[in-house]
Design an enzyme around this catalytic site. Structure first.
Site, PDB file in Angstrom:
ATOM      1  CE  LYS A  23      -1.567   1.553   4.119  1.00 57.21           C
ATOM      2  NZ  LYS A  23      -1.234   2.933   4.464  1.00 57.21           N
ATOM      3  CG  ASN A  24       2.376   2.700   3.539  1.00 56.86           C
ATOM      4  OD1 ASN A  24       1.200   3.017   3.314  1.00 56.86           O
ATOM      5  ND2 ASN A  24       2.836   2.483   4.764  1.00 56.86           N
ATOM      6  CB  CYS A 117      -3.378  12.265  12.195  1.00 55.42           C
ATOM      7  SG  CYS A 117      -2.772  10.597  12.043  1.00 55.42           S
ATOM      8  NE  ARG A 122       0.865  10.570   9.948  1.00 49.10           N
ATOM      9  CZ  ARG A 122       0.347   9.594   9.228  1.00 49.10           C
ATOM     10  NH1 ARG A 122      -0.775   9.037   9.593  1.00 49.10           N
ATOM     11  NH2 ARG A 122       0.944   9.191   8.121  1.00 49.10           N
ATOM     12  CB  VAL A 124       2.339  18.536   5.534  1.00 49.84           C
ATOM     13  CG1 VAL A 124       1.551  17.243   5.605  1.00 49.84           C
ATOM     14  CG2 VAL A 124       1.412  19.729   5.635  1.00 49.84           C
ATOM     15  CG  ASP A 306       3.569   1.654   9.639  1.00 48.85           C
ATOM     16  OD1 ASP A 306       2.954   2.431  10.373  1.00 48.85           O
ATOM     17  OD2 ASP A 306       4.019   1.983   8.522  1.00 48.85           O
ATOM     18  NE  ARG A 398      -6.765   4.470   5.927  1.00 46.27           N
ATOM     19  CZ  ARG A 398      -6.161   5.499   6.477  1.00 46.27           C
ATOM     20  NH1 ARG A 398      -6.480   5.898   7.684  1.00 46.27           N
ATOM     21  NH2 ARG A 398      -5.216   6.154   5.827  1.00 46.27           N
TER      22      ARG A 398
HETATM   23  C1  EPZ Z   1       4.436   7.039   6.238  1.00 43.27           C
HETATM   24  O1  EPZ Z   1       3.648   8.119   6.745  1.00 43.27           O
HETATM   25  C2  EPZ Z   1       3.525   5.837   6.168  1.00 43.27           C
HETATM   26  N1  EPZ Z   1       2.413   6.139   5.288  1.00 43.27           N
HETATM   27  C3  EPZ Z   1       3.026   5.478   7.565  1.00 43.27           C
HETATM   28  O2  EPZ Z   1       2.239   4.301   7.480  1.00 43.27           O
HETATM   29  C4  EPZ Z   1       4.231   5.213   8.458  1.00 43.27           C
HETATM   30  O3  EPZ Z   1       3.796   4.954   9.776  1.00 43.27           O
HETATM   31  C5  EPZ Z   1       5.167   6.427   8.452  1.00 43.27           C
HETATM   32  O4  EPZ Z   1       5.543   6.752   7.083  1.00 43.27           O
HETATM   33  C6  EPZ Z   1       6.448   6.205   9.242  1.00 43.27           C
HETATM   34  O5  EPZ Z   1       7.150   5.108   8.735  1.00 43.27           O
HETATM   35  C7  EPZ Z   1       2.578   6.037   3.978  1.00 43.27           C
HETATM   36  O6  EPZ Z   1       3.639   5.695   3.470  1.00 43.27           O
HETATM   37  C8  EPZ Z   1       1.392   6.324   3.133  1.00 43.27           C
HETATM   38  P1  EPZ Z   1       6.451  10.560   8.016  1.00 43.27           P
HETATM   39  P2  EPZ Z   1       4.185   9.617   6.617  1.00 43.27           P
HETATM   40  O7  EPZ Z   1       6.288  11.805   7.243  1.00 43.27           O
HETATM   41  O8  EPZ Z   1       4.942   9.774   5.374  1.00 43.27           O
HETATM   42  C9  EPZ Z   1       6.872  13.943  11.394  1.00 43.27           C
HETATM   43  C10 EPZ Z   1       0.339   2.945   7.823  1.00 43.27           C
HETATM   44  O9  EPZ Z   1      -0.183   2.407   8.837  1.00 43.27           O
HETATM   45  N2  EPZ Z   1       6.753  14.926  10.292  1.00 43.27           N
HETATM   46  O10 EPZ Z   1       7.658   9.727   7.778  1.00 43.27           O
HETATM   47  O11 EPZ Z   1       3.033  10.515   6.876  1.00 43.27           O
HETATM   48  C11 EPZ Z   1       5.565  13.187  11.623  1.00 43.27           C
HETATM   49  O12 EPZ Z   1       4.670  13.928  12.431  1.00 43.27           O
HETATM   50  C12 EPZ Z   1       0.853   4.369   7.864  1.00 43.27           C
HETATM   51  O13 EPZ Z   1       0.436   2.349   6.747  1.00 43.27           O
HETATM   52  C13 EPZ Z   1       6.886  16.269  10.557  1.00 43.27           C
HETATM   53  O14 EPZ Z   1       7.118  16.695  11.686  1.00 43.27           O
HETATM   54  O15 EPZ Z   1       5.151   9.647   7.864  1.00 43.27           O
HETATM   55  C14 EPZ Z   1       6.053  11.901  12.252  1.00 43.27           C
HETATM   56  O16 EPZ Z   1       6.256  12.116  13.644  1.00 43.27           O
HETATM   57  C15 EPZ Z   1       0.544   5.060   9.159  1.00 43.27           C
HETATM   58  N3  EPZ Z   1       6.755  17.151   9.510  1.00 43.27           N
HETATM   59  C16 EPZ Z   1       7.426  11.676  11.597  1.00 43.27           C
HETATM   60  O17 EPZ Z   1       7.798  12.947  11.015  1.00 43.27           O
HETATM   61  C17 EPZ Z   1       6.510  16.745   8.235  1.00 43.27           C
HETATM   62  O18 EPZ Z   1       6.391  17.595   7.334  1.00 43.27           O
HETATM   63  C18 EPZ Z   1       7.437  10.634  10.475  1.00 43.27           C
HETATM   64  O19 EPZ Z   1       6.366  10.913   9.566  1.00 43.27           O
HETATM   65  C19 EPZ Z   1       6.379  15.378   7.982  1.00 43.27           C
HETATM   66  C20 EPZ Z   1       6.505  14.468   9.036  1.00 43.27           C
END
Ligand code: EPZ
Length: 421
Positions: A23-24, A117, A122, A124, A306, A398
């Site tokens: 999925k990811n 969330c 989380r 961006v 995850d 999902r």
């Molecule tokens: C990806 O989410 C995955 N989703 C998540 O899987 C996974 O848990 C996560 O990576 C961590 O491995 C997809 O790939 C679709 P991040 P993502 O940006 O990209 C912080 C599942 O169950 N952060 O790596 O959203 C954030 O808050 C899902 O399949 C910022 O501060 O995760 C978090 O604490 C859930 N600012 C950390 O970084 C930003 O601009 C990692 O988030 C972006 C992120």
């Protein structure tokens, strides 16, 4: 009518499970179609709610999507909108991945800011900082991120403040058609990033270094179509490996590889797992009673956040104790009170959970709290005495394709039932 999963625990899983496409990985790969006016064909795409959501997001933008089993052909030749609406983005945060490609190709993107969330804030912000470094003007207007780059994006040297999978993907997508060279430092190293780079390169991009913390992208004027196979889902793989172990089972997982799970493999081996690699996957069973091992979640190649919930379920019914520390998300212990309903002994102190293994679990009515918390409950239910019912299945749907059929094939007593609201 809502559905629930009814699981009668206590059966050792024995058999073979074919792992679906990731999925990811599929989500950013599907978004890559926005970078070209030629068709992008993806094979091994899982049939999941999140995949349907990203398809809807792309269709709102004007992409046509043809579905033939697990093959999807996406065509962004006639984009009619550059706005990803709140109604879709709020159901799946990964929708924000359309931001980079839209602003890179059309000079304009309006994407709803994902709201709260269940896993934590989380933000961006890193996505936006990177796009700003590439020349985009990003502002917040009425709940939407509005990114503009009337003269296109240019390459930039950008160091990410936090390691973010989504930001790395968003910026790689954008940089592939920006003018000049982009260097992304402190980039995420997940296998899904490598899969995206391989697909972009097949589309004519020039992305080097994916899988390391420094990714270099030489922008090209345009990309062409390609056919690409989505990598196996390493999180589904890890979940079923844990299901095999917790039930004292002997399961072979196919269409996957241990290479994507280095730290998970090492941790499970310390806990008593035996892995036998095979040409198209591996077999997993326990060498003796499973015992407690401490774990800290980390960006890849560390232990995946995850898989924290299913691993916690395993530790909840083993010999000894385990300290599980979550470092990626600030609120990823929501499954703990549900696991406690089944008899687990878990104390949460800030970002750590002390799990003291118990001898027996008992089935109970429980509620999935997120995708992976939900699979943690499934894994626990398989090992519990008696019947567990799991509600809020939309979380599981999902991320887990044909969950009950895959478990049934290994002997599990599990069925999906419609219930009155
Ligand atoms: C990806 O989410 C995955 N989703 C998540 O899987 C996974 O848990 C996560 O990576 C961590 O491995 C997809 O790939 C679709 P991040 P993502 O940006 O990209 C912080 C599942 O169950 N952060 O790596 O959203 C954030 O808050 C899902 O399949 C910022 O501060 O995760 C978090 O604490 C859930 N600012 C950390 O970084 C930003 O601009 C990692 O988030 C972006 C992120």
């Amino acid at each position: 009518m809502p559905t629930i999963l009814k699981i009668q625990g206590g059966v050792s899983l024995k058999g073979t499970i074919e792992i679906s496409g990731a999925k990811n990985s599929a989500l950013p790969l599907m978004v890559a179609c926005l970078l070209t006016d030629k068709p992008l064909t993806l094979t091994n795409v899982p049939n999941l709610a999140d995949i349907r959501t990203i398809t809807q997001v792309l269709e709102v933008l004007g992409v046509t999507a043809e579905v033939n089993g697990s093959t999807r052909t996406l065509n962004a030749a006639s984009i009619t909108s550059t706005t990803a609406p709140y109604d879709l983005v709020k159901t799946m945060r990964a929708s924000v991945l359309v931001l980079g490609p839209l602003v890179a190709r059309y000079g304009l993107a309006k994407v709803s800011l994902p709201g709260g969330c269940a896993l934590g804030a989380r933000a961006v912000d890193v996505h936006l900082e990177g796009l700003r470094a590439m020349g985009a003007i990003c502002e917040l207007e009425e709940g939407y991120i509005v990114a503009k780059a009337p003269n296109g994006l240019h390459g930039a040297s950008f160091t990410m403040r936090v390691v973010s999978v989504g930001a790395t993907e968003n910026l790689m997508l954008a940089a592939s058609i920006a003018k000049g060279q982009t260097i992304l430092r402190n980039a995420a190293r997940e296998p899904e990033i490598i899969d995206l780079a391989n697909c972009l390169n097949a589309m004519g991009a020039n992305v080097q270094g994916a899988g390391t913390d420094t990714i270099t992208i030489e922008g090209v004027p345009s990309l062409h179509g390609a056919t690409h196979k989505v990598m196996p889902d390493r999180l589904e793989t890890g979940s079923y490996a844990i299901a095999s172990l917790i039930t004292g089972g002997d399961v072979t997982l196919t269409n996957t590889s241990l290479e994507y799970l280095p730290m998970v493999r090492e941790t499970l081996e310390k806990a008593g797992a035996v892995f036998e690699e095979q040409a198209d996957g591996f077999r997993v069973y326990q060498s003796g009673p499973v015992h407690g091992v401490d774990v800290m979640t980390e960006p890849y190649p560390g232990f995946a956040t995850d898989l924290q919930a299913p691993f916690m379920a395993l530790m909840g019914i083993c010999e000894g104790a385990s300290m599980i520390t979550e470092t990626i998300f600030e609120n990823r212990f929501m499954h703990v009170p549900e696991l406690a309903r089944m008899g687990m002994n878990i104390q949460v102190h800030g970002a750590s959970a002390m799990v003291r293994g118990v001898k027996n679990l008992s089935g109970a009515p429980v509620m999935a709290t997120d995708i992976r918390g939900g699979v943690g409950l499934v894994v626990a239910a398989l090992a519990a005495k008696g019947e567990t019912t799991i509600s809020r299945l939309y979380h599981l749907d999902r991320g887990y394709e044909n969950l009950e059929a895959k478990l049934q094939a290994c002997g599990a007593t599990v069925e999906r039932l419609k219930v009155d609201a």
